[in-house]
Motif scaffolding. Structure first.
Motif, PDB file in Angstrom:
ATOM      1  N   PRO A  28       0.826  -1.206   0.000  1.00 26.81           N
ATOM      2  CA  PRO A  28       0.000   0.000   0.000  1.00 26.81           C
ATOM      3  C   PRO A  28       0.864   1.261   0.000  1.00 26.81           C
ATOM      4  O   PRO A  28       1.983   1.263   0.483  1.00 26.81           O
ATOM      5  N   THR A  29       0.287   2.326  -0.545  1.00 26.49           N
ATOM      6  CA  THR A  29       0.961   3.616  -0.513  1.00 26.49           C
ATOM      7  C   THR A  29       0.742   4.254   0.857  1.00 26.49           C
ATOM      8  O   THR A  29      -0.119   3.826   1.631  1.00 26.49           O
ATOM      9  N   ILE A  30       1.504   5.278   1.135  1.00 31.46           N
ATOM     10  CA  ILE A  30       1.333   5.997   2.398  1.00 31.46           C
ATOM     11  C   ILE A  30      -0.080   6.575   2.474  1.00 31.46           C
ATOM     12  O   ILE A  30      -0.720   6.555   3.522  1.00 31.46           O
ATOM     13  N   ARG A  31      -0.590   7.074   1.353  1.00 27.91           N
ATOM     14  CA  ARG A  31      -1.962   7.611   1.353  1.00 27.91           C
ATOM     15  C   ARG A  31      -2.986   6.525   1.657  1.00 27.91           C
ATOM     16  O   ARG A  31      -3.954   6.769   2.378  1.00 27.91           O
ATOM     17  N   GLU A  32      -2.803   5.332   1.101  1.00 25.16           N
ATOM     18  CA  GLU A  32      -3.735   4.222   1.373  1.00 25.16           C
ATOM     19  C   GLU A  32      -3.691   3.815   2.840  1.00 25.16           C
ATOM     20  O   GLU A  32      -4.731   3.557   3.445  1.00 25.16           O
ATOM     21  N   ILE A  33      -2.504   3.766   3.402  1.00 27.16           N
ATOM     22  CA  ILE A  33      -2.378   3.440   4.824  1.00 27.16           C
ATOM     23  C   ILE A  33      -3.098   4.498   5.650  1.00 27.16           C
ATOM     24  O   ILE A  33      -3.879   4.174   6.552  1.00 27.16           O
ATOM     25  N   GLY A  34      -2.868   5.770   5.330  1.00 27.02           N
ATOM     26  CA  GLY A  34      -3.513   6.856   6.058  1.00 27.02           C
ATOM     27  C   GLY A  34      -5.026   6.767   5.991  1.00 27.02           C
ATOM     28  O   GLY A  34      -5.722   6.954   7.000  1.00 27.02           O
ATOM     29  N   SER A  43       2.565  12.976   6.190  1.00 29.57           N
ATOM     30  CA  SER A  43       3.703  13.077   7.102  1.00 29.57           C
ATOM     31  C   SER A  43       3.386  12.403   8.442  1.00 29.57           C
ATOM     32  O   SER A  43       4.266  11.838   9.067  1.00 29.57           O
ATOM     33  N   SER A  44       2.122  12.437   8.856  1.00 28.64           N
ATOM     34  CA  SER A  44       1.727  11.726  10.075  1.00 28.64           C
ATOM     35  C   SER A  44       1.875  10.215   9.894  1.00 28.64           C
ATOM     36  O   SER A  44       2.328   9.530  10.804  1.00 28.64           O
ATOM     37  N   VAL A  45       1.504   9.724   8.733  1.00 27.62           N
ATOM     38  CA  VAL A  45       1.657   8.291   8.451  1.00 27.62           C
ATOM     39  C   VAL A  45       3.138   7.927   8.430  1.00 27.62           C
ATOM     40  O   VAL A  45       3.552   6.935   9.051  1.00 27.62           O
ATOM     41  N   ALA A  46       3.949   8.737   7.762  1.00 30.99           N
ATOM     42  CA  ALA A  46       5.391   8.473   7.701  1.00 30.99           C
ATOM     43  C   ALA A  46       5.993   8.479   9.108  1.00 30.99           C
ATOM     44  O   ALA A  46       6.847   7.639   9.426  1.00 30.99           O
ATOM     45  N   TYR A  47       5.550   9.393   9.945  1.00 31.94           N
ATOM     46  CA  TYR A  47       6.034   9.447  11.316  1.00 31.94           C
ATOM     47  C   TYR A  47       5.689   8.149  12.056  1.00 31.94           C
ATOM     48  O   TYR A  47       6.537   7.584  12.761  1.00 31.94           O
TER      49      TYR A  47
END
Length: 50
Positions: A28-34, A43-47
């Motif tokens: 999944p992409t960071i946006r999908e995870i979020g 950036s919150s997901v990456a954190y």
């Protein structure tokens, strides 16, 4: 009392390598995870991933 995990066997390591490879290629992409956890900021997901 917490038990220490046992080391993986050679076969288990091979299976995990295939799973990791698939996740890297198709994960999944960071946006999908979020979106799945209710975070709109990438950036919150990456954190959280870090």
């Amino acid at each position: 009392m917490k038990r220490e995990p046992r080391p993986l066997s050679a076969r288990q390591e091979a299976v995990m390598a295939v799973v990791r490879s698939w996740i890297i290629e198709h994960g999944p992409t960071i946006r999908e995870i979020g979106a799945r956890v209710g975070l709109s900021s990438t950036s919150s997901v990456a954190y959280q991933l870090a």
